[in-house]
Design a protein around this motif. Structure first.
Motif, mmCIF file in Angstrom:
data_model
loop_
_atom_site.group_PDB
_atom_site.id
_atom_site.type_symbol
_atom_site.label_atom_id
_atom_site.label_comp_id
_atom_site.label_asym_id
_atom_site.label_seq_id
_atom_site.Cartn_x
_atom_site.Cartn_y
_atom_site.Cartn_z
ATOM 1 N N ASN A 30 42.235 20.603 -4.076
ATOM 2 C CA ASN A 30 42.548 22.051 -4.019
ATOM 3 C C ASN A 30 42.361 22.893 -5.280
ATOM 4 O OD1 ASN A 30 45.294 20.627 -5.102
ATOM 5 N ND2 ASN A 30 45.729 22.854 -4.978
ATOM 6 N N TYR A 31 42.367 22.135 -6.358
ATOM 7 C CA TYR A 31 42.209 23.131 -7.783
ATOM 8 C C TYR A 31 40.728 23.651 -7.884
ATOM 9 C CZ TYR A 31 47.220 21.680 -9.116
ATOM 10 O OH TYR A 31 48.190 21.369 -9.115
ATOM 11 N N ARG A 32 39.838 22.998 -7.225
ATOM 12 C CA ARG A 32 38.591 23.624 -7.137
ATOM 13 C C ARG A 32 38.390 24.892 -6.604
ATOM 14 N NH1 ARG A 32 33.325 19.952 -5.649
ATOM 15 N NH2 ARG A 32 34.039 18.091 -7.072
ATOM 16 N N ARG A 33 39.667 25.283 -5.945
ATOM 17 C CA ARG A 33 39.597 26.564 -5.195
ATOM 18 C C ARG A 33 40.473 27.546 -6.096
ATOM 19 N NH1 ARG A 33 37.015 22.587 -2.049
ATOM 20 N NH2 ARG A 33 35.557 23.651 -1.003
ATOM 21 N N VAL A 34 41.033 27.210 -7.255
ATOM 22 C CA VAL A 34 41.654 28.315 -7.970
ATOM 23 C C VAL A 34 40.510 29.139 -8.420
ATOM 24 C CG1 VAL A 34 43.028 28.788 -10.028
ATOM 25 C CG2 VAL A 34 43.535 26.482 -8.836
ATOM 26 N N PRO A 35 40.686 30.671 -8.143
ATOM 27 C CA PRO A 35 39.620 31.520 -8.475
ATOM 28 C C PRO A 35 39.090 31.368 -9.908
ATOM 29 C CG PRO A 35 41.064 32.758 -6.967
ATOM 30 C CD PRO A 35 41.696 31.131 -7.337
ATOM 31 N N ALA A 36 40.115 31.189 -11.002
ATOM 32 C CA ALA A 36 39.573 30.886 -12.193
ATOM 33 C C ALA A 36 38.880 29.789 -12.456
ATOM 34 C CB ALA A 36 40.909 30.837 -13.255
ATOM 35 N N VAL A 37 39.206 28.652 -11.920
ATOM 36 C CA VAL A 37 38.446 27.443 -11.851
ATOM 37 C C VAL A 37 37.080 27.444 -11.502
ATOM 38 C CG1 VAL A 37 38.329 25.017 -11.423
ATOM 39 C CG2 VAL A 37 40.432 26.170 -12.229
ATOM 40 N N ALA A 38 37.080 28.190 -10.353
ATOM 41 C CA ALA A 38 35.834 28.563 -9.821
ATOM 42 C C ALA A 38 34.859 29.548 -10.366
ATOM 43 C CB ALA A 38 35.733 29.060 -8.108
ATOM 44 N N LEU A 39 35.451 30.356 -11.172
ATOM 45 C CA LEU A 39 34.821 31.304 -12.227
ATOM 46 C C LEU A 39 34.407 30.795 -13.344
ATOM 47 C CD1 LEU A 39 33.692 34.248 -12.805
ATOM 48 C CD2 LEU A 39 36.057 34.400 -13.633
#
Length: 383
Positions: free
Chosen positions: A134-143
Motif C-alpha cells: 500500500n505504501y506505493r499509493r501514498v501520494p508523496a511516494v508516488a510523487l
C-alpha cells in the motif's frame, strides 16, 4: 440508479488488514469515478460468531467460515486475501484456478517457493492478480517516483530506508502470530522490511542485486497469547519461543550502480510507524517519512531541502479527495490501491505490483536471511 457494472468481492480475514481493506472497498466508489463498482458480497473467517459480527460491522453482505466456500460463490469475482502469510499461497492458487481476480496482502508468501507457485498460477489464470504494497499509493511516494522518472534527481547514488516501530518493546507482550515463523515467515524483516524493499525498488525503478545482512532476536521467549486482535493481545501464564527476527539490517547494491542501506525493527522506542526513505542522486535528493505522510522533501540543484505539501490536485491520487492543505491518512493508501486494481480489472491491464513483483521482494528477503545466517556474507539476490 447507476448503470455501471458491479463486481462481487469476497475477503478472507477480518482483523487489522481486513478492517482497513473493508474501509477501502466501502469508500472507493464514493471518491473515484470507476468503470466497476465493488459489491461487498462475503467475508470469511474461522469463527462463525466473529466473522458474522465483522460482516455486520464492516459492511459485508454474508459470512463464511471456510474460505473455500467463499471462493466457490457465484457472487464473488474478486478474492481479497488478508490472512497471515502461511495461507496466502493456498488461497490465492485456489482462487486463481477458480477464475477469480486476486489481491493479496504483503509479503506475497512466507517463502520463495510458495511465491513462485503463486506467480505460476497467476500467469496461467484468466483473472488479474496484485500484491498489496500500500505504501506505493501514498501520494508523496508516488510523487517521488514521478520525480525520479522525470530525471529531476539525476543518477541515483544512494538509497537509505528504515522502518521503525516499537510495538513489541515490552518483553511481556504476548507471542502473537507475527512472532511465529511458521505463520509469519519472518519477523520485522518480512512484516515491515518488505515494505521498504518494495518502496526502494518502486521509487528508483531499479532492482536490489545483492545484500550483506544481520538479524537479531532480542526477546527469545514471550508469554503465549490468550487472546489477540489486530496488533493487540492479552497474555497467558505459559511461555513460548520467538522464532522470527526482531530487527534486520542490511546493505545492498542496486541494478543502476547505486548502493543502499535498510533497517527494519519493531524495537525502536518512541517510533510508531516511521517508514522513511531518502534517495540521493547526482542532481538532487528526495526524502519521505510516513509519520508526516503528506510531505515530500526535495533538494535540487545543490540547494537545501524544501518541503512540498503533497495535497495539490495535480499530485498523484489527491485530486479525488479534499481541497489543498487538507491531508490524507493511512486508510487512503488502501483506497488508492483498490482503485488501481479495479481499473486494471475493468480494462484488462496488468495490475502493479504484480505477483512477480512480490516474488522479487521475497527473493530479497530470502537473500537477507541467508546472508545473516552465514555471517553477513554478501549474497546475490536470485532472479
Amino acid at each position: 440508479m447507476s448503470d455501471k457494472t458491479t463486481i462481487g468481492v469476497g475477503m478472507v480475514g477480518y482483523a487489522f488488514m481486513g478492517r482497513v481493506h473493508s474501509q477501502a472497498w466501502r469508500s472507493v466508489s464514493a471518491f473515484f469515478d470507476l468503470p466497476l463498482v465493488p459489491r461487498m458480497a462475503a467475508i470469511a473467517g474461522r469463527s462463525k460468531e466473529r466473522t458474522e459480527a465483522a460482516a455486520a460491522q464492516l459492511g459485508w453482505a454474508a459470512a463464511e467460515t471456510d474460505w473455500r466456500e467463499l471462493v466457490k460463490r457465484d457472487d464473488v469475482q474478486i478474492v481479497d486475501i488478508c490472512t497471515p502469510g502461511d495461507s496466502h499461497a493456498e488461497i490465492a492458487v485456489a482462487a486463481l484456478e477458480a477464475g477469480k481476480h486476486v489481491i493479496c496482502e504483503k509479503p506475497l508468501a512466507n517463502t520463495v517457493a510458495e511465491a513462485e507457485v503463486m506467480v505460476a498460477a497467476a500467469a496461467a489464470a484468466p483473472g488479474k492478480s496484485m500484491v498489496a504494497f500500500n505504501y506505493r499509493r501514498v501520494p508523496a511516494v508516488a510523487l517521488a517516483r514521478r520525480y525520479v522518472e522525470q530525471g529531476r534527481i539525476g543518477e541515483i547514488r544512494h538509497v537509505r530506508a528504515v522502518y521503525l516501530q516499537d510495538w513489541i518493546v515490552d518483553p511481556e507482550f504476548p507471542l502473537v502470530w507475527r512472532l511465529q515463523k511458521d505463520k509469519a515467515g519472518a519477523g520485522a524483516l518480512g512484516d515491515i522490511g518488505s515494505h521498504i524493499v518494495d518502496a526502494a525498488q518502486f521509487i528508483t525503478g531499479q532492482r536490489i542485486l545483492g545484500v550483506s545482512a544481520l538479524t537479531e532476536t532480542f526477546i527469545k521467549e514471550r508469554p503465549l497469547a490468550a487472546e489477540s486482535a489486530g496488533l493487540g493481545a492479552t497474555a497467558s501464564a505459559e511461555k513460548g519461543t520467538v522464532t522470527v527476527d526482531d530487527a534486520a539490517l542490511f546493505i545492498g547494491r542496486l541494478s543502476g550502480g547505486g548502493v543502499a542501506s535498510f533497517e527494519a525493527t519493531r524495537f525502536a522506542s518512541g517510533r510508531k510507524n516511521a517508514m522513511r526513505i531518502e534517495i540521493n542522486g547526482s542532481l538532487g535528493s528526495l526524502a519521505f517519512d510516513f509519520e508526516a505522510m503528506n510531505e515530500l522533501w526535495v533538494s535540487e540543484g545543490g540547494g537545501g531541502f524544501e518541503r512540498i505539501l503533497v495535497t495539490e490536485p495535480d499530485h498523484p491520487y489527491v485530486g479525488a479527495w479534499w481541497p489543498p492543505g487538507h491531508g490524507l491518512g493511512y486508510e487512503h493508501t488502501f483506497t488508492h490501491e483498490i482503485k488501481d486494481f479495479l481499473e486494471a480489472v475493468a480494462t484488462g491491464a496488468d495490475p502493479t505490483p504484480s505477483f512477480a513483483d512480490g516474488l522479487r521482494v521475497q527473493r530479497v528477503l530470502e537473500a537477507v536471511e541467508r546472508s545473516a545466517a552465514e555471517g553477513s556474507r554478501y549474497t546475490n539476490v536470485e532472479d
